[in-house]
Scaffold this motif. Structure first.
Motif, PDB file in Angstrom:
ATOM      1  N   ASP A  24      21.866  30.059   8.037  1.00 27.65           N
ATOM      2  CA  ASP A  24      21.960  31.278   8.845  1.00 27.65           C
ATOM      3  C   ASP A  24      21.350  31.089  10.229  1.00 27.65           C
ATOM      4  O   ASP A  24      21.875  31.602  11.225  1.00 27.65           O
ATOM      5  CB  ASP A  24      21.263  32.434   8.126  1.00 27.65           C
ATOM      6  N   ARG A  25      20.248  30.357  10.307  1.00 26.40           N
ATOM      7  CA  ARG A  25      19.623  30.146  11.610  1.00 26.40           C
ATOM      8  C   ARG A  25      20.502  29.275  12.498  1.00 26.40           C
ATOM      9  O   ARG A  25      20.581  29.481  13.710  1.00 26.40           O
ATOM     10  CB  ARG A  25      18.239  29.521  11.446  1.00 26.40           C
ATOM     11  N   GLY A  26      21.154  28.297  11.891  1.00 22.22           N
ATOM     12  CA  GLY A  26      22.059  27.469  12.670  1.00 22.22           C
ATOM     13  C   GLY A  26      23.223  28.264  13.226  1.00 22.22           C
ATOM     14  O   GLY A  26      23.595  28.118  14.403  1.00 22.22           O
ATOM     15  N   ARG A  27      23.807  29.116  12.409  1.00 23.49           N
ATOM     16  CA  ARG A  27      24.916  29.950  12.879  1.00 23.49           C
ATOM     17  C   ARG A  27      24.445  30.925  13.958  1.00 23.49           C
ATOM     18  O   ARG A  27      25.159  31.198  14.930  1.00 23.49           O
ATOM     19  CB  ARG A  27      25.547  30.683  11.697  1.00 23.49           C
ATOM     20  N   GLY A  71      24.569  21.165  11.537  1.00 23.06           N
ATOM     21  CA  GLY A  71      24.204  22.498  12.006  1.00 23.06           C
ATOM     22  C   GLY A  71      24.533  22.698  13.465  1.00 23.06           C
ATOM     23  O   GLY A  71      25.580  22.234  13.938  1.00 23.06           O
ATOM     24  N   ALA A  72      23.625  23.338  14.195  1.00 22.85           N
ATOM     25  CA  ALA A  72      23.899  23.732  15.582  1.00 22.85           C
ATOM     26  C   ALA A  72      22.933  23.078  16.551  1.00 22.85           C
ATOM     27  O   ALA A  72      21.802  22.740  16.201  1.00 22.85           O
ATOM     28  CB  ALA A  72      23.816  25.251  15.730  1.00 22.85           C
ATOM     29  N   ILE A  73      23.421  22.912  17.786  1.00 30.95           N
ATOM     30  CA  ILE A  73      22.580  22.454  18.890  1.00 30.95           C
ATOM     31  C   ILE A  73      22.798  23.398  20.068  1.00 30.95           C
ATOM     32  O   ILE A  73      23.905  23.901  20.281  1.00 30.95           O
ATOM     33  CB  ILE A  73      22.904  20.997  19.294  1.00 30.95           C
ATOM     34  N   LEU A  74      21.738  23.644  20.802  1.00 29.37           N
ATOM     35  CA  LEU A  74      21.812  24.470  22.008  1.00 29.37           C
ATOM     36  C   LEU A  74      20.968  23.808  23.084  1.00 29.37           C
ATOM     37  O   LEU A  74      19.787  23.526  22.866  1.00 29.37           O
ATOM     38  CB  LEU A  74      21.297  25.884  21.740  1.00 29.37           C
ATOM     39  N   ILE A  91      14.853  31.642  17.002  1.00 28.51           N
ATOM     40  CA  ILE A  91      16.077  31.341  16.262  1.00 28.51           C
ATOM     41  C   ILE A  91      16.119  29.879  15.831  1.00 28.51           C
ATOM     42  O   ILE A  91      16.443  29.564  14.684  1.00 28.51           O
ATOM     43  CB  ILE A  91      17.315  31.669  17.117  1.00 28.51           C
ATOM     44  N   GLY A  92      15.812  28.973  16.763  1.00 32.79           N
ATOM     45  CA  GLY A  92      15.920  27.539  16.487  1.00 32.79           C
ATOM     46  C   GLY A  92      14.852  27.047  15.525  1.00 32.79           C
ATOM     47  O   GLY A  92      13.771  27.626  15.402  1.00 32.79           O
ATOM     48  N   GLU A  93      15.162  25.943  14.856  1.00 34.39           N
ATOM     49  CA  GLU A  93      14.211  25.335  13.928  1.00 34.39           C
ATOM     50  C   GLU A  93      13.409  24.215  14.565  1.00 34.39           C
ATOM     51  O   GLU A  93      12.290  23.949  14.147  1.00 34.39           O
ATOM     52  CB  GLU A  93      14.962  24.803  12.695  1.00 34.39           C
TER      53      GLU A  93
END
Length: 289
Positions: A24-27, A71-74, A91-93
């Protein structure tokens, strides 16, 4: 530089690379990034696809976001990093990289940090593994940058001519001090940003500490007020393109207009719907002229 107390025109976060797992955090991180890309697009920044190390997504001038198997990168830079630091920290880990910056404005010829710092090499504080690595890089267009340490280190510092580097976005005599943090340094700042605001005073003190810790003084007081210089302007891509069109393309357009006419130019630029009505005495009177 001790005692100079020059004007600080900005002190902020300048870069964040944040990641989150496929959950969920990645999304949420990916969706947050897509919203910021769209926001920059509405302000005139070019939007394009982002494809880096297995991550696929979209990017604008100061925002890059992608989704991959992990997952996600920003990635945020410039004012976007400063504006979004608190939200992305929550939000990010992980923060794999964070840059903090301080920009000062000096008087004409008052300081030249790359030259001044190189000349103080013998006075640097020695660490257990010896003196930090120092390097200097200059370009013909006037850029001048001083580096401390190695790029792979947790702390990598630099100081450079921000006026030259920004190509006019910053007023004359602006110098930038930056600290690039990775590994345990960036993760530590991630925790701080999640719990507290990265205020200008905090950033100014943190950047000053990293330079003075090895024996290089900085020309500002860590407790001074920071007021953003109104002459600083971050032009969106559309404005930069307009300036380029006027400087580089307009002379050719003027030549072809005179030789072949307006219609030929409009057809060549695929702008057949564009036309200009020359003002007449009647239109001037209607407009109150």
């Amino acid at each position: 530089y001790t005692g100079l107390n020059l004007t600080v025109v900005e002190a902020r976060c300048d870069w964040i690379t944040a990641t989150a797992h496929n959950n969920d955090r990645g999304r949420a991180l990916f969706d947050f990034g897509m919203d910021r890309v769209e926001d920059e697009g509405t302000l005139g920044s070019k939007i394009s696809t982002y494809n880096m190390r297995g991550y696929r997504g979209m990017q604008s001038r100061h925002v890059r976001t992608g989704w991959g198997p992990e997952g996600a990168i920003l990635v945020l830079s410039g004012d976007e990093a400063a504006i979004c630091a608190a939200a992305v920290a929550r939000i990010g880990e992980h923060f794999s990289r964070v840059d903090l910056c301080v920009t000062i404005r000096a008087g004409e010829g008052q300081i030249n940090p790359p030259s001044d710092y190189i000349s103080t090499k013998a006075k640097l504080k020695e660490r257990p593994n010896g003196h930090p690595q120092l390097s200097r890089y200059q370009e013909l267009w006037g850029g001048d940058c001083f580096y401390i340490g190695k790029r792979i280190s947790p702390y990598y510092c630099r100081c450079y001519d921000k006026t030259a580097e920004s190509h006019g976005d910053y007023p004359p005599q602006c110098w930038r001090w930056e600290v690039e943090m990775k590994r345990h340094a960036s993760e530590g700042l991630h925790k701080h940003a999640a719990a507290y605001t990265l205020t200008p005073s905090y950033v100014a003190a943190r950047v000053a500490y990293e330079f003075t810790n090895i024996g290089l003084s900085v020309p500002w007081r860590v407790d001074m007020n920071v007021s953003r210089d109104p002459q600083i302007r971050h032009r969106p891509d559309a404005d930069r393109k307009l300036e380029w069109l006027e400087a580089a393309v307009r002379p050719s357009v003027d030549f072809v207009r005179e030789a072949r006419g307006d219609d030929s130019v409009l057809r060549a630029l695929d702008l057949p719907h564009v036309y200009y009505v020359h003002p007449t005495s009647s239109t001037s009177a209607e407009q109150g002229g």
